[in-house]
Design an enzyme around this catalytic site. Structure first.
Site, PDB file in Angstrom:
ATOM      1  N   HIS A 178       0.857  -1.186   0.000  1.00 61.63           N
ATOM      2  CA  HIS A 178       0.000   0.000   0.000  1.00 61.63           C
ATOM      3  C   HIS A 178       0.894   1.237   0.000  1.00 61.63           C
ATOM      4  O   HIS A 178       1.704   1.441   0.909  1.00 61.63           O
ATOM      5  CB  HIS A 178      -0.929  -0.009   1.219  1.00 61.63           C
ATOM      6  N   GLU A 181       1.590   3.767   3.056  1.00 56.29           N
ATOM      7  CA  GLU A 181       2.016   3.231   4.353  1.00 56.29           C
ATOM      8  C   GLU A 181       3.537   3.264   4.437  1.00 56.29           C
ATOM      9  O   GLU A 181       4.211   2.241   4.440  1.00 56.29           O
ATOM     10  CB  GLU A 181       1.415   1.829   4.532  1.00 56.29           C
ATOM     11  N   ARG A 234      -3.244   4.992  -2.164  1.00 58.72           N
ATOM     12  CA  ARG A 234      -3.102   3.631  -1.622  1.00 58.72           C
ATOM     13  C   ARG A 234      -2.820   2.576  -2.700  1.00 58.72           C
ATOM     14  O   ARG A 234      -2.086   1.617  -2.472  1.00 58.72           O
ATOM     15  CB  ARG A 234      -4.421   3.283  -0.914  1.00 58.72           C
ATOM     16  N   HIS A 303       2.272  -3.693   6.857  1.00 55.92           N
ATOM     17  CA  HIS A 303       1.345  -2.606   6.523  1.00 55.92           C
ATOM     18  C   HIS A 303       1.332  -1.618   7.695  1.00 55.92           C
ATOM     19  O   HIS A 303       1.951  -1.829   8.720  1.00 55.92           O
ATOM     20  CB  HIS A 303      -0.084  -3.145   6.384  1.00 55.92           C
ATOM     21  N   GLU A 378       0.315  -4.831  11.094  1.00 60.07           N
ATOM     22  CA  GLU A 378      -0.156  -3.452  10.920  1.00 60.07           C
ATOM     23  C   GLU A 378       0.639  -2.653  11.938  1.00 60.07           C
ATOM     24  O   GLU A 378       0.395  -2.745  13.145  1.00 60.07           O
ATOM     25  CB  GLU A 378      -1.658  -3.325  11.197  1.00 60.07           C
TER      26      GLU A 378
END
Ligand code: 0X9
Ligand code: ZN
Length: 420
Positions: A178, A181, A234, A303, A378
């Site tokens: 992404h 990020e 993104r 991510h 994440e």
């Protein structure tokens, strides 16, 4: 979103005076955009937030789900409407950012990066690739360059294979799928650096026990676009339908493709593409992964944000056969992560702890090859800065993540995975 393209035309007449500011003026700006955190306490609130989804002026940084919080960015034009809705439906939004543009401006202070590569700022793709080259030059015995795939705009998706002993069990590390990020490529490059240079005995043991396939930027077109034009992009950059651009590269893999958590609208952030592997990036990287799949027993994707350690799958909450092992490894790892700075992670199945999200890379690897160890991080934070994590948090984030990775692979080995 406003792009000052007209400025560019005007500047043609005053080239000498304003020409230098041109490049910056083409950037999408987020002046007066606000970020709110909302508590989604029931289905009525969820429905309400769903009606905002995919509508202009509302952008969900974290998608809504009952019993969780959602982060939504509101354009100045929609602010009044949002506040009205919020008042009548008791949304009680919590203001996280008064002006998103200010966070973007302050995130990555401009520095003179002439010397060595570092983790004091976020770097452009060419800087990252030059650093990979320098690793190959400085450590030719252990670091080999690999071009895993390519992008729609013709960029290479480059990585390295780090190996101290041929035939070690393989670990694949994915970063930057992404575009926005940024902490992901930063942490992945830090991990690679530690695996080569650290003199910590646990890191050395881990580094030398596995073959590492490390790709910091899976979505190079998107990553560059976030630097040149729109910080919050993104997806990929291939034109699709209706004038829309890009597919979500973490919804485009050919395993339970478009089986929940996607949107049929091509302009959506979670558009899965016209078909599985419609995107050059996912198709070419899947071919590369296919060519090495027998060598890898672990696939770890990075991510941001939310501080989670996710276990497959994203299309169902049905547990994978070794869920209990993964859950135990994950908790061990999250516990190690919290030691240094107190950063708290939650561990669990994707559907259970965030939302349905089908067609992800990790799920494809797991579903296609039965790769036993698969996790998605994440990274920081939980919404104070969201995607715009200030550069001075790169090193602490990377340090704690490295702590967790060491614990992860110690526990993995204890449970008998990856024995060569
Ligand atoms: O929605 C996503 O793709 C990920 N969250 S993010 O905020 N970084 O966009 C979650 C990834 C879920 N992973 C898989 N389904 N494999
Ligand atoms: Zn992501």
């Amino acid at each position: 979103m406003k792009s000052n393209c007209t400025m560019k035309v005007i500047s043609l007449y005053f080239l000498v005076i304003v020409g230098i500011t041109c490049a910056d003026d083409d950037k999408v700006r987020y002046d007066g955009y606000r970020l709110y955190k909302v508590h989604v306490t029931d289905d009525t609130k969820l429905e309400l937030l769903h009606t905002m989804r995919d509508s202009d002026g509302y952008a969900f940084w974290e998608r809504p789900r009952v019993n969780y919080t959602a982060d939504v960015m509101i354009s100045p034009e929609k602010l009044q409407e949002f506040m009205q809705i919020a008042n009548t439906s008791e949304l009680e939004p919590e203001l996280m950012m008064e002006n998103v543009q200010k966070y973007i401006d302050d995130e990555n202070p401009r520095r003179n990066v002439r010397g060595n590569f570092d983790w004091l700022g976020y770097h452009r793709l060419d800087v990252i690739y030059r650093w990979l080259d320098s690793l190959v030059t400085q450590h030719p015995e252990i670091v080999k360059p690999v071009t895993g795939g390519s992008s729609y705009q013709g960029r290479s998706i480059r990585g390295v294979k780090l190996s101290y002993k041929e035939g070690n069990p393989g670990v694949f590390i994915e970063g930057g799928i992404h575009a926005r990020e940024w902490i992901s490529p930063a942490v992945v490059t830090y991990i690679l650096n530690e695996l080569i240079l650290s003199d910590d005995s646990r890191i050395r043991y881990m580094a030398e026990s596995y073959d590492w396939y490390i790709f910091p930027v899976f979505n190079p077109d998107g990553y560059e676009y976030t630097h040149t034009t729109n910080r919050l992009w993104r997806k990929t950059r291939r034109p699709t339908r209706g004038g829309c651009i890009g597919a979500d590269p973490n919804r485009n893999w050919n395993f339970h493709w478009a089986d929940g958590g996607t949107s049929p609208f091509p302009c959506s952030e979670i558009y899965p593409g016209d078909k599985p592997f419609s995107e050059t990036e996912t198709r070419t990287m899947s071919e590369y992964i296919d060519s090495i799949h027998e060598k890898i027993f672990a696939y770890i994707a990075f991510h941001s944000y939310s501080q989670l350690l996710l276990i497959p799958y994203g299309h169902t909450n049905k547990r994978v056969y070794n869920y209990n092992d993964l859950f135990q490894i994950g908790n061990y790892s999250a516990n190690a992560l919290s030691k240094r700075y107190g950063t708290k992670y939650r561990v669990g199945n994707i559907v259970d702890i965030i939302y349905v999200a089908s067609g992800g890379s990790m799920d494809w690897v797991r579903g296609t090859y039965n790769t036993p160890i698969t996790f998605t991080y994440e990274l920081r934070d939980t919404g104070r800065n969201g995607f715009i994590l200030p550069a001075n948090q790169i090193i602490p984030t990377a340090e704690e993540t490295m702590d967790s990775l060491v614990a992860m692979f110690e526990q993995t080995a204890k449970l008998g995975y990856g024995a060569s």
